[in-house]
Motif scaffolding. Structure first.
Motif, PDB file in Angstrom:
ATOM      1  N   SER A  46       0.830  -1.206   0.000  1.00 17.46           N
ATOM      2  CA  SER A  46       0.000   0.000   0.000  1.00 17.46           C
ATOM      3  C   SER A  46       0.862   1.253   0.000  1.00 17.46           C
ATOM      4  O   SER A  46       0.552   2.243  -0.670  1.00 17.46           O
ATOM      5  N   SER A  47       1.952   1.205   0.738  1.00 20.71           N
ATOM      6  CA  SER A  47       2.850   2.347   0.821  1.00 20.71           C
ATOM      7  C   SER A  47       3.494   2.643  -0.529  1.00 20.71           C
ATOM      8  O   SER A  47       3.599   3.799  -0.943  1.00 20.71           O
ATOM      9  N   LYS A  48       3.915   1.593  -1.236  1.00 22.84           N
ATOM     10  CA  LYS A  48       4.514   1.801  -2.553  1.00 22.84           C
ATOM     11  C   LYS A  48       3.487   2.396  -3.506  1.00 22.84           C
ATOM     12  O   LYS A  48       3.763   3.373  -4.213  1.00 22.84           O
ATOM     13  N   GLY A  75       1.288   0.000 -10.232  1.00 25.53           N
ATOM     14  CA  GLY A  75       0.161   0.240  -9.338  1.00 25.53           C
ATOM     15  C   GLY A  75      -0.899  -0.840  -9.451  1.00 25.53           C
ATOM     16  O   GLY A  75      -1.508  -1.245  -8.443  1.00 25.53           O
ATOM     17  N   ASP A  76      -1.127  -1.347 -10.658  1.00 25.16           N
ATOM     18  CA  ASP A  76      -2.117  -2.410 -10.838  1.00 25.16           C
ATOM     19  C   ASP A  76      -1.712  -3.671 -10.090  1.00 25.16           C
ATOM     20  O   ASP A  76      -2.556  -4.364  -9.503  1.00 25.16           O
ATOM     21  N   ILE A  77      -0.423  -3.982 -10.107  1.00 21.62           N
ATOM     22  CA  ILE A  77       0.053  -5.167  -9.382  1.00 21.62           C
ATOM     23  C   ILE A  77      -0.132  -4.981  -7.881  1.00 21.62           C
ATOM     24  O   ILE A  77      -0.576  -5.907  -7.172  1.00 21.62           O
ATOM     25  N   GLN A  78       0.177  -3.784  -7.369  1.00 25.31           N
ATOM     26  CA  GLN A  78       0.004  -3.554  -5.931  1.00 25.31           C
ATOM     27  C   GLN A  78      -1.462  -3.717  -5.535  1.00 25.31           C
ATOM     28  O   GLN A  78      -1.769  -4.339  -4.506  1.00 25.31           O
ATOM     29  N   LEU A  79      -2.370  -3.187  -6.338  1.00 17.54           N
ATOM     30  CA  LEU A  79      -3.791  -3.295  -6.026  1.00 17.54           C
ATOM     31  C   LEU A  79      -4.268  -4.741  -6.104  1.00 17.54           C
ATOM     32  O   LEU A  79      -5.099  -5.180  -5.294  1.00 17.54           O
ATOM     33  N   LEU A  80      -3.735  -5.488  -7.068  1.00 13.72           N
ATOM     34  CA  LEU A  80      -4.100  -6.901  -7.175  1.00 13.72           C
ATOM     35  C   LEU A  80      -3.665  -7.663  -5.928  1.00 13.72           C
ATOM     36  O   LEU A  80      -4.445  -8.450  -5.355  1.00 13.72           O
TER      37      LEU A  80
END
Length: 414
Positions: free
Chosen positions: A319-321, A367-372
């Protein structure tokens, strides 16, 4: 700041003094040439900061992840490329700390901590991107060696690194996918390794973020990290526990620099007989940038503080990234709105901040990977937390004082 100790504050000042005194003179040269820089990697490594999370028994600072964040952030405030150089090799430390044998740790960690060895991690390929299991590079066992073939892209410190942590495919078609990859420590001077000619990126000029080819490279089996089949774990743990917070720190530094330069600009530039800073519309934009930065820093520091305590925090690191990169990109855009045409000129640093911030989006997962990954955590579909499994290797002793300064740093400050 809530999580900072006096040691952290002293470290911040030491890194800031170094960055302003030793890094600033190189920025114009880096921007004009966009070639791989070999001076800054050496200068930064000599401070002992690459060993910030390395335990003292291997010559490191043992100062933890918050100290690492501060180092990267302060370097990035002056030069995104300098921050990227520091974070890439600190990311390279992770694989050895997490999966190295005692012999491998004794062989490599003291040299890294002393600044004579820059490690990298080489995972990404053109055809797989963030889909690690889709990689095609291979390693075939041949007696006491493995023979590596294939290529890796976007390797941080590719052209200045001394030892590459390479993730390749060792399992066949009948191997369970999660066990089909293995990791190796590959010295940069081994026959068969070819550095592809450096291609400058839009930002982070001077930082080598390049491609490496492996053509029948013989690597001793003793250089394997962990067991055969542990490669996916090496890649994921390094990315989650080091890659994401490291790039978060680069974003923080760029974000701070964008705010600083915008504040200076609106105070000096006049409109309607008064500084731009007197206009409510400008105050709103500056206030928004400041709000984003405060929120981003609190999120970043909280996540690495938990990591230093050995608490489960994978989701907070991801989340931080995500939040820090988005906030930095939003704020440099806001800063461009304030500067207007002046922000496009290369005699001001804002256009550099704009380009540098964009370069932090993809590494260690878009960002898409982090959200996934965050969705998997929320839905209960994640496969456990790397911080829970491995944070004890770098966690700071509870309530125990620690020094966030290395010998090299203290000598420099003196």
């Amino acid at each position: 700041m809530l999580f900072e100790t006096d040691d952290h504050q002293r470290l911040r000042q030491q890194v800031r003094d170094f960055a302003e005194g030793e890094v600033t003179p190189h920025v114009a040269r880096l921007e004009s040439s966009a070639a791989v820089d070999t001076i800054l990697p050496t200068l930064i490594a000599e401070q002992g900061w690459i060993g910030v999370t390395i335990p003292r028994e291997y010559g490191g600072m043992a100062a933890g992840h918050l100290a690492k964040t501060i180092i990267i952030e302060e370097l990035s405030r002056v030069s995104g490329a300098a921050g990227a150089i520091a974070q890439a090799s600190q990311l390279g430390v992770a694989k050895i700390l997490h999966f190295g044998t005692e012999q491998q740790k004794q062989q490599w960690l003291p040299r890294i901590a002393a600044g004579t060895c820059l490690p990298t991690i080489a995972t990404t390929e053109a055809g797989s991107g963030g889909h690690v299991l889709g990689m095609q590079a291979t390693a075939q066992r041949d007696g006491d060696h493995y023979i590596l073939n294939g290529s890796k892209k976007f390797v941080g410190n590719s052209h200045v690194g001394h030892v590459h942590g390479v993730i390749v495919r060792t399992g066949g078609a009948d191997t369970r996918p999660s066990k089909s990859l293995s990791a190796f420590l590959v010295e940069a001077d081994r026959p068969g390794i070819r550095l592809v000619e450096h291609q400058p990126a839009m930002g982070l000029h001077g930082f080598s973020f390049g491609d490496i080819e492996f053509n029948d490279v013989a690597v001793p089996a003793a250089n394997r990290l962990g067991n055969e089949g542990d490669g996916l774990h090496v890649a994921y743990s390094s990315s989650v526990l080091y890659g994401r917070p490291n790039l978060t720190a680069v974003s923080l530094g760029i974000h701070q620099a964008a705010l600083d330069s915008t504040v200076a600009f609106v105070k000096e530039r006049r409109r309607y007989g008064a500084p731009l800073a007197d206009l409510p519309t400008i105050q709103h934009k500056v206030g928004l940038m400041h709000h984003r930065l405060i929120t981003a820093r609190q999120t970043a520091y909280h996540a690495v503080h938990l990591l230093d305590r050995g608490d489960p925090c994978d989701g907070k690191l991801m989340s931080s990234k995500y939040g820090n990169v988005e906030a930095a990109m939003d704020s440099v855009r806001t800063a461009m709105e304030v500067h207007a045409a002046a922000g496009l000129r290369t005699d001001r640093p804002l256009e550099r901040y704009y380009r540098d911030a964009a370069c932090i989006y993809a590494p260690a997962g878009t960002g898409d990977i982090q959200l996934l990954r965050l969705a998997e955590t929320a839905l209960g579909d994640d496969r456990g937390q790397w911080s829970e499994r491995l944070a004890h290797l770098t966690a700071l002793a509870p309530q125990a004082p620690h020094s966030a300064t290395s010998t090299a740093t203290r000598e420099h400050a003196a």
